[in-house]
Write an enzyme that holds these catalytic residues in place. Structure first.
Site, PDB file in Angstrom:
ATOM      1  N   SER A 132       0.867  -1.170   0.000  1.00  0.00           N
ATOM      2  CA  SER A 132       0.000   0.000   0.000  1.00  0.00           C
ATOM      3  C   SER A 132       0.907   1.224   0.000  1.00  0.00           C
ATOM      4  CB  SER A 132      -0.939  -0.067   1.201  1.00  0.00           C
ATOM      5  OG  SER A 132      -1.921   0.925   1.124  1.00  0.00           O
TER       6      SER A 132
ATOM      7  N   ASP B 183      -4.799  -4.414   5.697  1.00  0.00           N
ATOM      8  CA  ASP B 183      -4.983  -5.390   4.624  1.00  0.00           C
ATOM      9  C   ASP B 183      -3.751  -6.288   4.509  1.00  0.00           C
ATOM     10  OD1 ASP B 183      -6.474  -6.538   2.634  1.00  0.00           O
ATOM     11  OD2 ASP B 183      -5.902  -5.085   1.089  1.00  0.00           O
TER      12      ASP B 183
ATOM     13  N   HIS C 253      -2.534  -1.170  -3.502  1.00  0.00           N
ATOM     14  CA  HIS C 253      -3.627  -0.212  -3.324  1.00  0.00           C
ATOM     15  C   HIS C 253      -3.270   1.018  -4.146  1.00  0.00           C
ATOM     16  CE1 HIS C 253      -4.446  -1.994   0.927  1.00  0.00           C
ATOM     17  NE2 HIS C 253      -4.908  -2.759  -0.043  1.00  0.00           N
TER      18      HIS C 253
END
Lengths: 269, 193
Positions: B18, B138, B45
């Protein structure tokens, strides 16, 4: 953990008892949806879920609604809508009548986006938009034409990026946190249940829009559905798919030509 | 158990990242040798408005063929696959990709957990997962799932991450077998067979 055999049993029940055939859905995604639902609805075991599906018609409705994906938005991928505006609608202008099929339309956001495009191109009056889905309940939503007001800011931005020049809020009336879209738009939308797996062609269309539906099907079912679309398109009709979907390597690829970098194909044979 | 792990060949490497993970990939990818015997799947992401330049950008950093996934693409060894923006990425038993536009998971689509869990179901102990910099939870759930099925999990050394939260979260939850910096990651991956 739910194993493959259990999924197979459940899918057999659904077909034997209700005629819903999910056996050719992408297994990874389908299984994830079933596992998700099993934990969401707090079933102590998979057998319990299966029992409810078999015996409770109200639950069956929820089950089908939840294992199919009903996430959609207005003017998703603005460049796609821009291409419809610039490349397709001008050609439709010369036709006496325009028929568009939104196959697997879910709650209808894309149908209303299309109706707005047609209205702005002055074509809505001679158009009919067929909105179909296998879930009767999402179709109720299309019928109402009501969407959460909280989404409108984002939809308005996407609408503008798609080449829209009006104030997006002129298309709906805001009330109690909801946006109700104009009757003028919904008047042209014909709503019906249709299951792409088991139902056949029901009309001839100038454009079929089926975006992010085929991703839930395995390769064989994709081929079958693409043949159904081919049979439902008039000569020189158009087929629009999702940004990551393709006709390449499909049974009908030679009968279509991709228009531009958007996922729009023209039927050429 | 450890012995077992050493003997298991790697059939897929999944990498999740991310905020702050792109820089790591820019340093890591050039160090990966040509002809890796397994495919690499990268879940990042990113904002969905960004066009697919990211795949080209990553491709420019590596000798391995790199592309963004289309629905039903086969998972072929020696290739790097990038999850497309705004879809979850799943893997089927016949080792093809499936895309999924369902609800976001951990506020993310693609979600690292979704791909990690799906991959672990197919690849079991032949799966290796790497979690990079990020400010989100996540990936942790997915790594736990991979470990349970005997796969190996790696976290970027939090001190070396721009955003240490994501790898640290996985480590704290006991989801990680190896903690490596970028240099060590590349050695580890190049030695996988």
């Amino acid at each position: 953990m739910i194993d493959e055999e259990e999924i197979d049993l459940l899918l057999n029940d659904l077909f034997d008892l209700y005629g819903y055939d999910f056996t050719s859905y992408s297994r990874a995604s389908l299984k994830r949806r079933i596992v998700r639902l099993c934990s969401l609805d707090k079933f102590p075991s998979f057998a319990e879920l299966r029992y409810h599906v078999k015996t409770d018609p109200t639950y069956l409705k929820r089950f089908v609604e939840e294992i199919t994906v009903n996430v959609t938005e207005m003017f998703r991928d603005p460049s796609f809508y821009k291409s419809l505006r610039d490349d397709i609608l001008p050609i439709f202008g010369t036709k006496p009548f325009i028929r568009i099929w939104h196959a697997g339309c879910s709650t209808g956001e894309e149908v209303f986006s299309m109706a707005i495009l047609l209205k702005e191109a002055n074509l809505l009056k001679k158009s009919l938009l067929y909105a179909t889905d296998l879930n009767p309940s999402v179709l109720d939503n299309v019928r109402r034409g009501i969407f959460p007001l909280t989404q409108m800011k984002q939809y308005s931005e996407s609408y503008i990026s798609s080449g829209g020049i009006n104030d997006f809020s002129t298309y709906y009336t805001a009330n109690y946190g909801q946006a109700k879209f104009d009757r003028e738009l919904s008047e042209k939308i014909i709503i019906s249940t249709h299951n792409l797996v088991s139902d056949s062609s029901f009309n001839e269309f100038d454009l079929i829009v089926c975006r992010n539906v085929l991703i839930y099907f395995d390769k064989d079912l994709q081929d079958r559905v693409l043949k159904l679309f081919d049979a439902s398109l008039g000569t020189l009709g158009y087929l629009a798919l999702g940004t990551k979907e393709t006709l390449k390597f499909s049974a009908v690829q030679n009968k279509f030509k991709q228009l531009n970098k958007e996922k729009i194909w023209k039927k050429i044979a | 158990m450890e012995e077992d792990r050493l003997e298991t060949s790697c059939q897929l490497l999944v990498i999740g990242g991310s905020a702050g993970s792109l820089d790591v990939l820019f340093k890591l990818l050039p160090r990966l040798k040509a002809g890796l015997t397994f495919p690499i799947v990268v879940i990042l992401h990113r904002r969905n408005s960004v066009e697919s330049f990211l795949a080209e950008l990553l491709a420019s950093k590596t000798v391995l063929p790199t592309r963004e996934v289309d629905d039903k693409d086969p998972v072929v060894p020696g290739n790097i696959y990038l999850a497309p923006a705004d879809y979850h990425l799943l893997i089927e038993k016949n080792r093809t990709f499936s895309l999924d536009y369902s609800e976001k998971v951990n506020f993310s689509r693609p979600s690292i957990d979704v791909t990690f869990e799906s991959a672990s179901e197919i690849y079991g102990k032949a799966l290796v997962a790497l979690i990079l910099s990020g400010a989100n939870e996540d990936g942790t759930q997915g790594m736990l799932c991979i470990q349970k099925r005997g796969g190996r999990t790696i976290a970027q050394k939090p001190e070396s991450a721009q955003m240490p939260f994501m790898p640290q979260n996985a480590i704290s939850r006991g989801a990680v077998n190896y903690i490596l910096d970028i240099e060590q990651m590349s050695t580890f991956i190049n030695e996988l067979t």
